[in-house]
Design a protein around this motif. Structure first.
Motif, PDB file in Angstrom:
ATOM      1  N   ILE A  33       0.858  -1.190   0.000  1.00  0.00           N
ATOM      2  CA  ILE A  33       0.000   0.000   0.000  1.00  0.00           C
ATOM      3  C   ILE A  33       0.893   1.239   0.000  1.00  0.00           C
ATOM      4  O   ILE A  33       1.698   1.435   0.921  1.00  0.00           O
ATOM      5  N   PHE A  37       2.668   8.897   4.120  1.00  0.00           N
ATOM      6  CA  PHE A  37       2.524   8.622   5.552  1.00  0.00           C
ATOM      7  C   PHE A  37       3.266   9.657   6.393  1.00  0.00           C
ATOM      8  O   PHE A  37       3.322   9.549   7.615  1.00  0.00           O
ATOM      9  N   GLY A  45      -2.340   8.611   4.016  1.00  0.00           N
ATOM     10  CA  GLY A  45      -1.737   7.327   4.351  1.00  0.00           C
ATOM     11  C   GLY A  45      -2.369   6.717   5.586  1.00  0.00           C
ATOM     12  O   GLY A  45      -2.642   5.510   5.629  1.00  0.00           O
ATOM     13  N   LYS A  49      -4.425   3.160   5.703  1.00  0.00           N
ATOM     14  CA  LYS A  49      -4.037   2.104   6.644  1.00  0.00           C
ATOM     15  C   LYS A  49      -5.205   1.690   7.526  1.00  0.00           C
ATOM     16  O   LYS A  49      -5.480   0.486   7.697  1.00  0.00           O
ATOM     17  N   GLU A  53      -6.886  -2.065   7.166  1.00  0.00           N
ATOM     18  CA  GLU A  53      -6.809  -2.984   8.301  1.00  0.00           C
ATOM     19  C   GLU A  53      -8.185  -3.264   8.895  1.00  0.00           C
ATOM     20  O   GLU A  53      -8.445  -4.380   9.357  1.00  0.00           O
ATOM     21  N   LEU A  70       0.197  -6.814   4.900  1.00  0.00           N
ATOM     22  CA  LEU A  70       0.115  -5.462   4.364  1.00  0.00           C
ATOM     23  C   LEU A  70       1.467  -4.780   4.553  1.00  0.00           C
ATOM     24  O   LEU A  70       1.982  -4.695   5.671  1.00  0.00           O
ATOM     25  N   TYR A  72       3.514  -1.244   3.901  1.00  0.00           N
ATOM     26  CA  TYR A  72       3.275   0.171   3.629  1.00  0.00           C
ATOM     27  C   TYR A  72       4.552   0.868   3.166  1.00  0.00           C
ATOM     28  O   TYR A  72       5.638   0.610   3.697  1.00  0.00           O
ATOM     29  N   ASP A  74       5.983   4.902   2.098  1.00  0.00           N
ATOM     30  CA  ASP A  74       5.694   6.326   2.254  1.00  0.00           C
ATOM     31  C   ASP A  74       6.277   7.145   1.102  1.00  0.00           C
ATOM     32  O   ASP A  74       7.501   7.240   0.967  1.00  0.00           O
TER      33      ASP A  74
END
Length: 391
Positions: A33, A37, A45, A49, A53, A70, A72, A74
């Motif tokens: 993803i 962030f 971001g 998230k 989730e 998952l 992540y 940035d």
């Protein structure tokens, strides 16, 4: 008693056969993803998230019966080069099966060749320029486009006897789409755009632009700005420079986003937008979404970013189910093209040709309900395709 050489060989052979015969333990499905962030747009971001989730938690921690991981990354903001590097790492090093996210159009466009080459199904949660899905066969969008929400607004404005409008948009892909959509449809309806203003993406002082709008003699301003601080800055300038008091109507799309809405105060009451989602949408699916999101992250806003991620995870779940959790880009995308479901925003489907979501668009007005500002849906324009890809 020690084993004879022959017995040892037989035992090893039997052991090897048993290991070979045992089913391999299924690996988790990896989903990367990508979004900001950190920095001024970090709330996107955080909302991606929280929604992703919350969706997985609502499915018992698995998607399509498979464990999911998952991952992540940035981007920090609009940064095509950085985004391309991050996505390359996700594909090559992390070996992700799916990708999701993407707030800014330049970032999404930068990774299109990587997506195409690797055949990695990629769900666009937000980036809103129409042409994105044309750049790779493996892009699917669960967000929206500016053409999709702007064309019905331009039609509505003409019906309100608004004849003269200024467009004021942020000068990058979605803003240019917004400007083109409003100008072309408003002209079709007999209206006139008296001036088109393009504002740099780094703008923090909107006063000079608002003064030009006030001096234009227009009855309304149609605007597009990226979410976050620009929305607050523009609407503050709109009010402080007396546009509302002088009767210049405000027409927008996401500018009264739920993430920022309470920060505007009463000056936001009456602002008119056309959009595909409101946190106040009255449906069982939306109530369940809002509850799940709040359970996952009490500070998360039910808005266009979080609902785009929530529905994006639904699409990924269906692709996982169709492929049995194996990486099969063509089969996954073929499945995505057929999907339709009841979203928190209303009934939706993925257009089989464009791979973009078809959804209802609503006329919204900011109202105060129980001391809280909400985007009240006052009219539905019905299901809208991406009018930009229909040009």
């Amino acid at each position: 008693m020690p084993l004879s050489r022959r017995a040892l060989v037989c035992a090893l052979a039997a052991s090897s056969f048993a290991l070979a015969a045992a089913p391999a333990q299924a690996q988790s499905v990896k989903i990367g993803i990508v979004g900001p962030f950190s920095g001024p747009f970090a709330h996107y971001g955080a909302l991606f998230k929280a929604a992703a989730e919350a969706y997985v938690a609502g499915q018992g921690g698995k998607l399509g019966g498979r464990e999911v991981e998952l991952i992540y990354r940035d981007t920090g903001g609009p940064n095509p080069a950085q985004t391309k590097s991050l996505v390359q790492e996700l594909i090559v090093k992390d070996k992700v099966d799916y990708l999701g996210g993407f707030v800014f159009t330049p970032n999404a466009l930068a990774v299109a060749p990587l997506i195409q080459q690797s055949q990695t199904p990629t769900v666009i949660f937000n980036a809103a320029t129409s042409s994105i899905t044309e750049k790779s066969d493996y892009f699917v969008r669960t967000g929206y486009t500016l053409w999709q929400v702007t064309v019905p607004l331009a039609r509505w404005a003409a019906k309100q006897n608004i004849a003269r409008v200024v467009t004021a948009v942020t000068d990058y892909g979605p803003g240019l789409d917004a400007e083109a959509a409003f100008k072309s449809e408003f002209a079709r309806q007999g209206g006139t755009v008296v001036e088109s203003i393009r504002m740099p993406i780094a703008t923090t002082d909107f006063g000079p632009f608002v003064q030009r709008i006030k001096a234009s003699g227009a009855q309304a301003v149609y605007t597009f700005l990226p979410g976050g601080p620009p929305n607050l800055g523009f609407i503050k300038a709109y009010n402080e420079n007396g546009l509302a008091k002088s009767g210049v109507r405000f027409l927008g799309t996401a500018e009264t986003d739920e993430f920022d809405l309470q920060k505007f105060g009463d000056s936001a009451v009456g602002l008119t937008t056309a959009f595909h989602y409101s946190g106040a949408h009255d449906s069982a699916a939306n109530k369940a979404f809002v509850a799940a999101l709040k359970k996952q992250d009490p500070g998360a806003a039910a808005n266009y970013a979080s609902v785009g991620a929530w529905d994006g995870m639904h699409v990924i779940q269906k692709m996982i189910e169709a492929t049995g959790g194996r990486k099969d880009g063509p089969k996954a995308i073929a499945t995505a093209r057929t999907l339709q479901w009841e979203s928190p925003r209303g009934p939706v489907r993925i257009d089989g040709k464009t791979r973009h979501i078809t959804q209802d668009v609503y006329l919204r007005q900011v109202e105060k309900v129980g001391g809280v500002l909400v985007n009240k849906e006052v009219e539905s324009f019905g299901p809208q395709v991406d009018h930009g890809l229909a040009q």
